[in-house]
Design a protein around this motif. Structure first.
Motif, mmCIF file in Angstrom:
data_model
loop_
_atom_site.group_PDB
_atom_site.id
_atom_site.type_symbol
_atom_site.label_atom_id
_atom_site.label_comp_id
_atom_site.label_asym_id
_atom_site.label_seq_id
_atom_site.Cartn_x
_atom_site.Cartn_y
_atom_site.Cartn_z
ATOM 1 N N ILE A 104 -9.247 -6.231 7.203
ATOM 2 C CA ILE A 104 -8.254 -7.190 6.711
ATOM 3 C C ILE A 104 -8.704 -7.773 5.378
ATOM 4 O O ILE A 104 -9.895 -7.760 5.038
ATOM 5 N N ASP A 105 -7.735 -8.264 4.606
ATOM 6 C CA ASP A 105 -8.041 -8.794 3.284
ATOM 7 C C ASP A 105 -8.170 -10.311 3.285
ATOM 8 O O ASP A 105 -8.662 -10.897 2.313
ATOM 9 N N ASP A 106 -7.701 -10.953 4.341
ATOM 10 C CA ASP A 106 -7.908 -12.395 4.475
ATOM 11 C C ASP A 106 -7.544 -12.793 5.898
ATOM 12 O O ASP A 106 -6.887 -12.046 6.612
ATOM 13 N N GLY A 107 -7.971 -14.019 6.275
ATOM 14 C CA GLY A 107 -7.667 -14.509 7.606
ATOM 15 C C GLY A 107 -8.783 -14.221 8.592
ATOM 16 O O GLY A 107 -9.850 -13.746 8.200
ATOM 17 N N LYS A 164 -3.163 -8.241 4.989
ATOM 18 C CA LYS A 164 -3.623 -6.870 4.772
ATOM 19 C C LYS A 164 -2.726 -6.234 3.718
ATOM 20 O O LYS A 164 -1.508 -6.265 3.838
ATOM 21 N N THR A 165 -3.371 -5.700 2.683
ATOM 22 C CA THR A 165 -2.595 -5.054 1.620
ATOM 23 C C THR A 165 -3.073 -3.625 1.436
ATOM 24 O O THR A 165 -4.232 -3.304 1.690
ATOM 25 N N PHE A 166 -2.134 -2.779 1.023
ATOM 26 C CA PHE A 166 -2.489 -1.437 0.569
ATOM 27 C C PHE A 166 -2.104 -1.387 -0.899
ATOM 28 O O PHE A 166 -0.918 -1.280 -1.221
ATOM 29 N N GLY A 167 -3.067 -1.527 -1.783
ATOM 30 C CA GLY A 167 -2.749 -1.622 -3.208
ATOM 31 C C GLY A 167 -1.933 -2.884 -3.457
ATOM 32 O O GLY A 167 -2.354 -3.967 -3.071
ATOM 33 N N SER A 168 -0.762 -2.703 -4.057
ATOM 34 C CA SER A 168 0.053 -3.885 -4.345
ATOM 35 C C SER A 168 1.018 -4.184 -3.201
ATOM 36 O O SER A 168 1.746 -5.163 -3.238
ATOM 37 N N HIS A 169 0.998 -3.315 -2.166
ATOM 38 C CA HIS A 169 1.933 -3.476 -1.055
ATOM 39 C C HIS A 169 1.325 -4.385 0.007
ATOM 40 O O HIS A 169 0.271 -4.084 0.573
ATOM 41 N N VAL A 170 1.978 -5.520 0.258
ATOM 42 C CA VAL A 170 1.476 -6.463 1.259
ATOM 43 C C VAL A 170 2.086 -6.118 2.607
ATOM 44 O O VAL A 170 3.295 -6.213 2.795
ATOM 45 N N VAL A 171 1.232 -5.671 3.562
ATOM 46 C CA VAL A 171 1.752 -5.264 4.870
ATOM 47 C C VAL A 171 1.725 -6.436 5.843
ATOM 48 O O VAL A 171 2.689 -6.702 6.545
ATOM 49 N N LEU A 172 0.595 -7.159 5.894
ATOM 50 C CA LEU A 172 0.505 -8.355 6.723
ATOM 51 C C LEU A 172 0.344 -9.547 5.782
ATOM 52 O O LEU A 172 -0.549 -9.562 4.944
#
Lengths: 246, 282
Positions: free
Chosen positions: A54-57, A10-18
């Protein structure tokens, strides 16, 4: 497995949180998520509840892929309870109406039946006399217990607790923790993000230490909190001890 | 609770006496300054060189009494228009505000139209809308065209609906996203979250500005006189034309103020209550 998260990103812009997080939660299991602010604890809970995409997974609930865009998110959320740090009770509704809103409107249960069930719960947690009160007349601890009841009356498969004691005055934390301990005794499957290490030790079957969007270390509380393998876990716990929170 | 035998200390008693004296002084000062201002205003106006002429042509009691019934009859139309227009404009405003919050590609045209509507009708002068509706639509000579009064009312509803929609939208946006998150987490659909959680809070929060716009609407209802119907203003205008005296306008003006007073009172009361409720919460 009730809940199974695989390589969740999971990302917020360029910030990868998960960052490829993997975590399984079995039936009747209580998993405590610990870790510094920004390590992704709350984000993970919001992703499981599909409040964040989520952005992947893959996230599975009882084996079903709930992150498939063809799945109805409302149907998934009906099976997952989420309790927030800031309670998020509806301020324009009485305690009773807060609790019966979803049973009546979502699960289409008869109003009187929903009311009886809500009163039963309020009795159990000692808040029956507050059923007609509005949230702003309640203490933080009382509001949070109402919020937990509000999630429980939908009979969720899984209960997510997001730092539920962080906004509370110290003397009010106990009443909420007692309630969660009782729920564990009844076999509720729970994932809780927490800063209360002592509580994690008491109630959790497993503690997962999140760092930089991954589960860096997990295991029984005595092991993760008492004798951690990873250097970063030890660092984190040392800071907690320094702050007098363990 | 402390014991019932509590008696203020000497220091506190001294403070109480001092504060009471201060309070009396303030009241006396206020009364004095009000009297002085009143006298100055009175002298300035009645002492003006043209005061006698002005009194004759604006404050003639006999003309006021003569024309009061006609103006009151006209006012009855204003009151009916007010009730109809206020309710319709509030309903239209709420509908438009909700349409503007709809998400998803299917609703793009609906959102676009609603946005276009609020943008254009907030810019368009009400008088022009009334002229266009009341004179333009009958010009089409369609079967079943409603009366000029209804068309004028519709013009007011359409114009005010655009303003009220923006007030409602501000209210909807002021509800914290965590409230929607809580509602959705319980399994409520987007529509249910709006209906049971967001809108009730939004409407409560914007009740004072909504009522304020309703006060403005109650005056502008008089503008339908431009299209022809005999409301209080038109009745007064007829009176002015027949008597060559402006007193009927003053009578109509006083009646409008009296009509607005209850609404203004309710607005203040609701505003006060909202402020108190907000302070009650932490």
């Amino acid at each position: 497995m009730v809940l199974s998260c695989t390589d969740v990103r999971k990302t917020f812009g360029s910030h990868v949180v998960l960052d490829g997080l993997t975590l399984d939660v079995g039936e009747h299991e209580v998993v405590a998520l610990i870790g510094a602010s920004g390590s992704g604890k709350s984000t993970l809970l919001r992703c499981v509840n599909l409040l964040a995409e989520i952005d992947d997974g893959v996230i599975r609930l009882d084996g079903e892929d709930i992150t498939d865009p063809r799945v109805d998110p409302d149907a998934v959320r009906q099976k997952i309870g989420l309790v927030f740090q800031s309670y998020n009770l509806f301020p324009h509704m009485s305690v009773l109406d807060n609790i019966t809103l979803a049973p009546v409107r979502v699960h289409k249960r008869p109003a009187n039946e929903a009311r009886d069930q809500a009163m039963e719960w309020l009795n159990r947690v000692g808040l029956a006399d507050k059923s007609g009160s509005y949230p702003d007349k309640l203490s933080g601890g009382q509001q949070q217990r109402v919020a937990i009841v509000r999630a429980l009356v939908n009979s969720p498969r899984l209960l997510l607790l997001d730092e539920v004691t962080s906004a509370l005055d110290p003397e009010l934390v106990g009443e909420v923790l007692t309630m969660i301990r009782d729920l564990k005794g009844e076999g509720m499957t729970m994932v809780l993000a927490t800063h209360e290490m002592g509580f994690a030790r008491q109630v959790a079957d497993r503690v997962a230490f999140l760092d930089k969007g991954r589960v860096l270390e997990q295991g029984p509380p005595e092991q993760v909190l008492g004798d951690p393998v990873e250097a970063r876990t030890r660092q984190f716990l040392a800071r907690i001890i320094e702050a007098g929170r363990l | 609770m402390s014991s019932g035998l509590y008696e203020p200390s000497a220091i506190q008693q001294d403070r109480i006496v001092f504060r009471r004296r201060q309070a009396i002084r303030s009241v006396l000062l206020a009364a004095l300054s009000t009297a002085i201002v009143g006298i100055i205003l009175g002298v300035l106006i009645t002492g003006a060189p043209g005061w006698d002429r002005v009194r004759q042509s604006f404050f003639d009691p006999s003309i006021a009494v003569d024309w009061l019934p006609e103006i009151l009859e006209g006012l009855w139309l204003n009151i009916r228009m007010l009730v109809f227009c206020a309710i319709s404009a509030l309903a239209l405003g709420l509908l438009i505000a909700v349409l503007r919050t709809l998400r998803g590609p299917v609703f793009f045209p609906v959102r676009a139209l609603a946005t276009l509507y609020t943008y254009s009708f907030r810019g368009l002068p009400l008088i022009i809308v009334i002229y266009l509706m009341a004179f333009g639509i009958p010009g089409l000579r369609l079967q079943g065209t409603p009366s000029v009064t209804v068309l004028g009312g519709a013009a007011i509803v359409i114009t005010y609906g655009a303003y009220l929609a923006e007030v409602f939208r501000a209210g909807i946006e002021s509800v914290h996203p965590s409230q929607i998150a809580a509602a959705r987490s319980l399994g409520l659909s987007y529509r249910q979250s709006m209906r049971f959680v967001v809108l009730p809070q939004a409407v409560r929060r914007v009740a004072p500005p909504l009522l304020n716009d309703t006060v403005a609407l109650q005056k502008d209802v008089g503008l339908i006189s431009l299209a022809g119907p005999i409301d209080a203003i038109r009745a007064a205008q007829i009176g002015v034309a027949q008597t060559a005296n402006f007193t009927p306008y003053v009578v109509a003006g006083v009646l409008f103020v009296l009509l607005a007073l209850p609404l203004i009172g309710i607005t203040d009361w609701v505003t006060l209550r909202a402020a108190r409720r907000q302070n009650a919460g932490t």
